[in-house]
Design a protein around this motif. Structure first.
Motif, PDB file in Angstrom:
ATOM      1  N   LEU A 149       0.802  -1.222   0.000  1.00  0.00           N
ATOM      2  CA  LEU A 149       0.000   0.000   0.000  1.00  0.00           C
ATOM      3  C   LEU A 149       0.831   1.267   0.000  1.00  0.00           C
ATOM      4  CD1 LEU A 149      -2.393  -1.097   2.859  1.00  0.00           C
ATOM      5  CD2 LEU A 149      -3.051  -0.892   0.460  1.00  0.00           C
ATOM      6  N   ASP A 155      -6.337   1.582  -1.933  1.00  0.00           N
ATOM      7  CA  ASP A 155      -5.747   0.260  -2.122  1.00  0.00           C
ATOM      8  C   ASP A 155      -6.011  -0.216  -3.557  1.00  0.00           C
ATOM      9  OD1 ASP A 155      -5.042  -2.368  -2.149  1.00  0.00           O
ATOM     10  OD2 ASP A 155      -6.360  -3.000  -0.512  1.00  0.00           O
ATOM     11  N   SER A 208      -5.708   4.787   1.796  1.00  0.00           N
ATOM     12  CA  SER A 208      -5.815   3.521   2.512  1.00  0.00           C
ATOM     13  C   SER A 208      -5.490   3.684   3.998  1.00  0.00           C
ATOM     14  CB  SER A 208      -4.925   2.452   1.871  1.00  0.00           C
ATOM     15  OG  SER A 208      -3.695   2.978   1.515  1.00  0.00           O
TER      16      SER A 208
END
Lengths: 260, 365
Positions: A149, A155, A208
């Motif tokens: 990530l 993501d 994310s």
């Protein structure tokens, strides 16, 4: 005022934890989320107690539903009477959620800002660091990489959004009290579908780092429920104390009767 | 009471969830137009500005638009933070979200080539005599690109490069937000030396004699030996130093994000003068022409100062924020604005009076 009381303390705490955790931002978010949930624990407990009390009242509420289902005004009156008799506040589950709202919003904003993903965000961040403390400023920009990530971006594999959906659904399922009538049941059902999907959508769109916050927050909520919530005896709804029954509530009740 | 009767608490849960959804979406800028500051460059009678989702060529004399790329804002292009650079007859800009370098015909704005990399662009590139472009990217790499748009070499750092490199004597000097200033061989991209500061750096180093001057987010300005990369001196200031410094024999001029403008001695960093321009920061590198120092700050104030004493000659408050260097073209100052209806304003250099705005402000009824 918002910045002073909510946002700035959160941004600086996230940065401080980032330094403390060996410059790992996902750990910083995780620790911060856990700490926040611990601070909110009293509110969460009240929410759970309220949900359990509502659950215990279900049979009686269903009886009322059967008895006065066609007369909505009477049904509402009887429901309120029942709540008062047993000292249950039907909004008791809602109030703690509302109080968590600014904290959740602040955390979200803090994570977005502290990542400083765009030049303008980083420029803005400089105004939120305490006393422009060079010690915290030295930590910037944050190392945003974690596994596959980039914590400042969504993501690409959609694994985190999926986990957000699952954990949000699980927490919702555990925490939501049963519905008292068909209308509420339908509302509850749609919330249990909509809320995870909505948060899953956020997770797909936004950084994310925010997904990590959602997942950890949900997991902590689930663990709290199992560790604390289930161990508490479901508060059997008790008739309200005599003093209370003779005091404020009957007075309000009588006013209501008069007005009608 | 009536509300509670007809709207169960689950309704309120859903209601606040929807509010949360809208607030979160708004906070993240979802659905909003991409916003960025506008970098400026002039050539002949045109000023080129790149910002938000378009690049413009505007006539300096009148403020009339010559062309725009793309003709209408396109969410898939940009946003542009970069100062346009020239590759012969091409004007080159890099997009932040689309990670793409665009080479446009300077006369018509027609796209000639594009090169996509792994990260977005914040500051413009520099071009050497052979027409090669050196430009840093958010992927942490400095790219050397031929006039035809082919990658020649790349040098990797461990964080974003948000600074325009400096090209001098066959070397490229580039600052990275990984806290290092790198000196590279321009031909091959080999590392000559690296200097570690206490914080991230996002300005272009200024070269004076054998010393480089650069500020950092650790509230310091550093003087570094151009030969060895060793620190000569450093001074502490009140806030982050984001923009580049302006180096002259008399003084090094630079601003900080606390709104302070400094003039310090090149040899030892001794303070000559400092002024506060306001509470909001100075990101832009100051501009010095005809013995007048011009600087703009985040609250939209533009100041003209005596470089020897810091004495104010005039000031004007514009609507918006000034985040990029002010350019002077003959007797006109060109100032780009962020969060303003007009992206560019032309001022009289002698007194700061506005001449024209681009685009012109809409008339209020």
């Amino acid at each position: 005022m918002w910045d002073l009381l909510i946002l700035d303390p959160m941004i600086n705490a996230l940065l401080f934890l980032y330094g403390l955790m060996g410059r790992s931002f996902w750990l910083s978010i995780t620790i911060f989320t856990i700490l926040t949930r611990l601070i909110l624990l009293p509110l969460t407990l009240r929410q759970q107690q309220s949900a359990q009390a509502m659950q215990a009242l279900q049979p009686k509420l269903q009886e009322l539903q059967k008895k006065y289902g066609k007369d909505r005004e009477r049904l509402a009156q009887e429901q309120m009477k029942l709540y008062k008799e047993h000292g249950v506040n039907p909004l008791g589950g809602c109030l703690p959620t509302l109080l968590q709202f600014p904290i959740m919003l602040g955390l979200y904003q803090a994570i977005i800002r502290v990542l400083g993903t765009t030049p303008l965000q980083l420029l803005d961040l400089s105004r939120h660091i305490y006393g422009n403390a060079a010690t915290l400023s030295r930590l910037l920009p944050l190392d945003q990489s974690f596994l596959w990530l980039d914590l400042g971006r969504p993501d690409p594999l959609y694994i985190l959004p999926l986990l957000v959906v699952i954990t949000t659904w699980a927490q919702q399922k555990l925490m939501t009290p049963p519905a008292t009538d068909p209308q509420s049941a339908s509302m509850t059902q749609s919330m249990q579908v909509m809320m995870p999907l909505m948060f899953g959508f956020f997770a797909m769109q936004f950084s994310s780092g925010l997904s990590i916050y959602f997942i950890i927050s949900n997991l902590v909520g689930i663990v709290q429920y199992y560790l604390i919530g289930r161990k508490q005896p479901a508060p059997a709804p008790q008739p309200a104390p005599a003093k209370q029954a003779k005091g404020k509530k009957p007075a309000r009740s009588s006013r209501k009767k008069k007005s009608r | 009471m009536a509300l509670r009767k007809y709207l169960p608490w689950r309704f309120w849960g859903l209601f606040f969830l929807l509010i949360l959804a809208s607030v979160l979406t708004g906070c993240a800028g979802g659905g909003a137009q991409a916003s960025s500051w506008f970098g400026l460059t002039t050539r002949d009678d045109l000023v080129y500005l790149a910002g938000n989702e378009q690049v413009y060529a505007v006539e300096i004399a009148t403020g009339t638009q010559r062309w725009a790329f793309p003709p209408e804002p396109d969410r898939n292009i940009g946003p542009f933070y970069t100062t346009p650079a020239f590759l012969d007859s091409l004007v080159v800009v890099g997009g932040f979200n689309d990670n793409t370098i665009y080479a446009l015909d300077a006369e018509s704005g027609q796209e000639q080539w594009q090169l996509k990399v792994d990260g977005g662009f914040v500051e413009g590139g520099v071009v050497d005599e052979a027409g090669n472009l050196y430009i840093g990217s958010s992927d942490g790499d400095l790219y050397a690109i031929s006039p035809e748009g082919q990658e020649l070499w790349r040098f990797s750092t461990s964080q974003r490069i948000w600074a325009t490199p400096l090209l001098a004597d066959g070397r490229v000097y580039v600052a990275s937000t990984d806290h290092y200033l790198y000196a590279l061989d321009a031909a091959q991209g080999d590392l000559v030396w690296q200097f570690e500061a206490g914080g991230a750096m996002a300005g272009t180093p200024a070269l004076l004699g054998d010393t480089l001057y650069i500020g950092s987010f650790d509230n310091r300005l550093y003087a570094i030996s151009v030969e060895t990369g060793e620190e000569r001196w450093s001074i502490e200031v009140d806030n982050w130093v984001w923009g580049g410094a302006l180096a002259t024999e008399e003084a090094i001029y630079f601003g900080d994000l606390g709104g302070n403008l400094y003039a310090v001695a090149p040899e030892d960093g001794r303070e000559i003068w400092r002024i506060s321009t306001g509470e909001l920061g100075i990101r832009a590198t100051p501009t010095l022409t005809d013995n007048v120092l011009y600087v703009g700050n985040e609250d939209g104030t533009v100041l003209a100062l005596d470089p020897a004493t810091g004495t104010e000659q005039w000031r004007i408050k514009l609507e918006g924020q000034v985040l990029t260097p002010i350019l002077r073209h003959q007797d006109i100052l060109l100032v780009s604005l962020l969060r303003s209806e007009s992206k560019l304003v032309a001022l009289k250099a002698e007194n700061g009076q506005p001449l024209w705005r681009f685009p012109p402000p809409t008339e209020k009824k």
